[in-house]
Design an enzyme around this catalytic site. Sequence first.
Site, mmCIF file in Angstrom:
data_model
loop_
_atom_site.group_PDB
_atom_site.id
_atom_site.type_symbol
_atom_site.label_atom_id
_atom_site.label_comp_id
_atom_site.label_asym_id
_atom_site.label_seq_id
_atom_site.Cartn_x
_atom_site.Cartn_y
_atom_site.Cartn_z
ATOM 1 N N ARG A 165 0.816 -1.231 0.000
ATOM 2 C CA ARG A 165 0.000 0.000 0.000
ATOM 3 C C ARG A 165 0.849 1.281 0.000
ATOM 4 N NH1 ARG A 165 -3.510 -3.461 -0.456
ATOM 5 N NH2 ARG A 165 -5.605 -3.298 0.421
ATOM 6 N N SER A 241 -10.865 -0.482 3.394
ATOM 7 C CA SER A 241 -10.035 -0.656 4.591
ATOM 8 C C SER A 241 -9.631 0.716 5.111
ATOM 9 C CB SER A 241 -8.752 -1.410 4.270
ATOM 10 O OG SER A 241 -9.037 -2.656 3.730
ATOM 11 N N GLU A 337 -4.931 3.728 6.478
ATOM 12 C CA GLU A 337 -4.581 3.589 5.067
ATOM 13 C C GLU A 337 -5.176 4.771 4.306
ATOM 14 O OE1 GLU A 337 -6.781 0.834 2.763
ATOM 15 O OE2 GLU A 337 -5.231 0.705 1.258
HETATM 16 N N1 EPU Z 1 -10.666 -10.732 10.220
HETATM 17 C C1 EPU Z 1 -11.301 -10.788 11.449
HETATM 18 N N2 EPU Z 1 -12.269 -9.864 11.714
HETATM 19 C C2 EPU Z 1 -12.639 -8.922 10.823
HETATM 20 C C3 EPU Z 1 -11.973 -8.855 9.576
HETATM 21 C C4 EPU Z 1 -10.980 -9.779 9.305
HETATM 22 O O1 EPU Z 1 -11.013 -11.637 12.290
HETATM 23 O O2 EPU Z 1 -13.553 -8.147 11.133
HETATM 24 C C5 EPU Z 1 -9.663 -11.763 9.897
HETATM 25 C C6 EPU Z 1 -10.261 -12.758 8.905
HETATM 26 O O3 EPU Z 1 -10.912 -13.788 9.542
HETATM 27 C C7 EPU Z 1 -9.055 -13.236 8.147
HETATM 28 C C8 EPU Z 1 -8.117 -12.052 8.197
HETATM 29 O O4 EPU Z 1 -8.575 -11.179 9.217
HETATM 30 O O5 EPU Z 1 -8.446 -14.304 8.824
HETATM 31 C C9 EPU Z 1 -7.984 -11.331 6.875
HETATM 32 O O6 EPU Z 1 -9.242 -10.817 6.489
HETATM 33 P P1 EPU Z 1 -9.572 -10.428 4.960
HETATM 34 O O7 EPU Z 1 -9.265 -11.566 4.056
HETATM 35 O O8 EPU Z 1 -10.940 -9.856 4.926
HETATM 36 O O9 EPU Z 1 -8.515 -9.348 4.556
HETATM 37 P P2 EPU Z 1 -7.913 -8.078 5.302
HETATM 38 O O10 EPU Z 1 -6.498 -8.336 5.621
HETATM 39 O O11 EPU Z 1 -8.805 -7.667 6.399
HETATM 40 C C10 EPU Z 1 -6.964 -7.035 3.092
HETATM 41 C C11 EPU Z 1 -7.035 -5.741 2.331
HETATM 42 C C12 EPU Z 1 -8.354 -5.612 1.602
HETATM 43 C C13 EPU Z 1 -8.465 -6.780 0.637
HETATM 44 C C14 EPU Z 1 -8.387 -8.092 1.433
HETATM 45 C C15 EPU Z 1 -8.391 -9.317 0.574
HETATM 46 C C16 EPU Z 1 -5.630 -4.218 3.587
HETATM 47 C C17 EPU Z 1 -5.575 -2.977 4.413
HETATM 48 N N3 EPU Z 1 -6.851 -4.619 3.227
HETATM 49 O O12 EPU Z 1 -7.965 -6.987 4.100
HETATM 50 O O13 EPU Z 1 -8.324 -4.406 0.846
HETATM 51 O O14 EPU Z 1 -9.674 -6.732 -0.092
HETATM 52 O O15 EPU Z 1 -7.150 -8.114 2.185
HETATM 53 O O16 EPU Z 1 -7.161 -9.513 -0.028
HETATM 54 O O17 EPU Z 1 -4.594 -4.788 3.276
HETATM 55 C C18 EPU Z 1 -8.947 -2.107 0.826
HETATM 56 O O18 EPU Z 1 -7.758 -1.842 0.729
HETATM 57 O O19 EPU Z 1 -9.820 -1.204 0.848
HETATM 58 C C19 EPU Z 1 -9.369 -3.496 0.939
HETATM 59 C C20 EPU Z 1 -10.633 -3.826 1.148
#
Ligand code: EPU
Length: 346
Positions: A165, A241, A337
Amino acid sequence: MTERENYSLLHHNTFGIEASAAHFITYDSVADLQSAIAYIHSSYPDKTVLHIGGGSNLLFLSDFDGVILHSAIQGVTVKREGSDIHLRVGAGMVWDDLVAWCVSNAYYGLENLSWIPGEVGAAAVQNIGAYGAEAKDVITEVETVDLMTGALRSFQADECEYAYRKSVFKTTLRGRYAVTYVHFRLSSAFVPRLDYARVREVLRNTGAGLAQCSAADVRRAIIDIRRSKLPDPKEQGNAGSFFMNPVVERAVYERIKERYPDVPCFVEDDHRVKIPAGWLIERCGWKGRSLGRAAVHDRQALVLVNKGHATGQDILALCNAVRSDVFRSFGIEIQPEVNIIGGMPQ
Ligand code: EPU
């Protein structure tokens, strides 16, 4: 070039914050941008200039008393070289229109980045990423104009200092250059990137399967996942995010793991891992909770939402409350972010 004064930014920030810009200038070519820069230097020499994209990663804390620039440079040119497809894309093109167009033309490499809001120029600044792919994987060059001098400057991918990012346009050269065109190297050969378990699961459930799935199947699966987790800004203002996932030393992760054996992580390098901020925020009890007119989304705790008529300050108050609770519970400082305009330096 078109200039508007005291212009409402309501439709230029997906948070749906009611703020206005003293001057809002749209341009549609490189020459037009250069004229706009000369005009700004002579008419508003003391005003701050802010270049925005689709406004999907912005939080305005107050009215903006400067000049906002917005690109309307459109268009895609395509050059084939064996199985490589080279695209040159106008920075003002809507990102997901580009992804959809590429998938339907059998140009592969962007499908995992489906349904991400925003525009092409901002995607290159922000190094957008999702489901195992990042914009930097396919960007080869970024064409820009220097906002101080109007001079053209092209950055090869290795000069963009891409990281999670991040790019040089967000760090050392922040605010200096306007992206005009982004070059991508895609492929006519489809190689599915299915490292995310959830993507594999949806493909299996929809009958597309893993072995024969097409780029359109992957795009559809990712759109389904995003729609199920992320609020639609048309219904509830948000900027995706709100925080970045913190990268921490392995020892920090191990300490958390002793308390919470199910803590998820993504390996960053030999010494560091990325812990999902959404998981940390949920453990602090914030998922679905409100503070005034702002709330933490109930299906993805990484997303802050405008419950209706929230101000930028309302969202910031929630951001700060969440950050301090995460710090108190885990000793980790999570960073926004989203670009906070008129607020904390990043
Ligand atoms: N999780 C939780 N609780 C929550 C949300 C997530 O426990 O409320 C846990 C999930 O269970 C999972 C892990 O966190 O084990 C990762 O969750 P997720 O796959 O939803 O991805 P993220 O790391 O929360 C990142 C990006 C997203 C992108 C997703 C999928 C960042 C800041 N965000 O989110 O990007 O869509 O991965 O690859 O890196 C964005 O930038 O606007 C965005 C949505």
